[in-house]
Design an enzyme around this catalytic site. Structure first.
Site, PDB file in Angstrom:
ATOM      1  N   ARG A 114      34.853  68.568 -63.666  1.00  0.00           N
ATOM      2  CA  ARG A 114      35.189  69.256 -62.410  1.00  0.00           C
ATOM      3  C   ARG A 114      35.140  68.318 -61.203  1.00  0.00           C
ATOM      4  NH1 ARG A 114      32.286  73.541 -58.915  1.00  0.00           N
ATOM      5  NH2 ARG A 114      33.961  74.943 -58.235  1.00  0.00           N
ATOM      6  N   ILE A 152      38.787  75.385 -54.708  1.00  0.00           N
ATOM      7  CA  ILE A 152      38.663  75.367 -56.161  1.00  0.00           C
ATOM      8  C   ILE A 152      37.689  76.488 -56.503  1.00  0.00           C
ATOM      9  CG2 ILE A 152      36.866  73.571 -56.036  1.00  0.00           C
ATOM     10  CD1 ILE A 152      37.736  72.592 -58.763  1.00  0.00           C
ATOM     11  N   SER A 153      38.096  77.407 -57.361  1.00  0.00           N
ATOM     12  CA  SER A 153      37.290  78.595 -57.650  1.00  0.00           C
ATOM     13  C   SER A 153      35.965  78.227 -58.296  1.00  0.00           C
ATOM     14  CB  SER A 153      38.056  79.549 -58.575  1.00  0.00           C
ATOM     15  OG  SER A 153      39.212  80.057 -57.950  1.00  0.00           O
ATOM     16  N   GLN A 154      34.991  79.121 -58.144  1.00  0.00           N
ATOM     17  CA  GLN A 154      33.706  78.895 -58.797  1.00  0.00           C
ATOM     18  C   GLN A 154      33.905  78.946 -60.312  1.00  0.00           C
ATOM     19  OE1 GLN A 154      32.098  83.355 -57.925  1.00  0.00           O
ATOM     20  NE2 GLN A 154      30.616  81.956 -58.783  1.00  0.00           N
ATOM     21  N   PRO A 155      33.133  78.177 -61.070  1.00  0.00           N
ATOM     22  CA  PRO A 155      33.297  78.150 -62.524  1.00  0.00           C
ATOM     23  C   PRO A 155      33.211  79.527 -63.181  1.00  0.00           C
ATOM     24  CG  PRO A 155      32.020  76.266 -61.830  1.00  0.00           C
ATOM     25  CD  PRO A 155      32.215  77.111 -60.608  1.00  0.00           C
TER      26      PRO A 155
END
Length: 208
Positions: free
Chosen positions: A32, A58-61
């Protein structure tokens, strides 16, 4: 060998209800930190969204894993992603299926994502600069469509590009947003509400 930070994140995702081990394996395989600015590298494996410029994130995992899991992918799935962004979600998908099509409205982000994916030897991705509201008609139909920004309503063009039995996963709403899963059954679309979410808006048109 999975690092301690990565393992801690995977355990957190399992505790949050992520059950698909193939999705978790894909998250572990994709670095990431390669998809974010150096200033945020120390936060790469935290379960948070991070800015990537151009007003995008960037979206959270957790959300990446949740949305990917909801797609019910197989290696043969034909996948369309709306909103390439950093390319992180694209890379996760590329680890799970033979080929991914991805549309990004911001040209600069598309170029950066293509460069990152190439550096990671992920060559099973086709990217396109265009209006995500319109999908990618020339490559349709798709078994799975994932949208990483929120339209106020479900775009009809994306539903039309779903194959029979196909699944569309996307956030929907303005002030209040909910993650939705749409499954095509013949001429019908079965829509389920999954959970409350917060995404950047899916803007119409494209930017140079």
């Amino acid at each position: 060998m999975v690092s301690r930070r990565v393992q801690a994140l995977l355990e957190q995702l399992r505790a949050q209800g992520i059950r698909d081990e193939q999705v978790l394996d894909a998250l572990a395989a994709v670095p990431r930190e390669k998809f974010i600015d150096e200033a945020f590298e120390h936060k790469a494996w935290e379960n948070i969204a991070l800015p990537i410029g151009q007003g995008q994130t960037i979206s959270q995992p957790y959300m990446v894993a949740r949305m990917t899991e909801l797609l019910e992918l197989t290696p043969q799935s034909r996948v369309l992603e709306i909103g390439t962004g950093s390319g992180y979600q694209t890379a996760i998908l590329a680890h799970l299926v033979h080929h991914v099509c991805s549309v990004e409205r911001i040209k600069g982000l598309q170029w950066q994502a293509r460069r990152r994916l190439k550096q990671l030897d992920l060559h099973n991705v086709s990217t396109r600069h265009g209006d995500g509201w319109q999908g990618w008609q020339a490559r349709a139909p798709f078994d799975a469509i994932i949208v990483t920004a929120a339209p106020p309503e479900i775009p009809t063009a994306l539903m039309a590009q779903l194959d029979e039995g196909g699944i569309l996963v996307l956030p929907v709403g303005d002030e209040q947003q909910f993650l939705k899963r749409v499954r095509r059954r013949g001429g019908e679309f079965i829509i389920d509400t999954v959970e409350a979410v917060r995404f950047v808006p899916l803007v119409r048109g494209e930017l140079a």
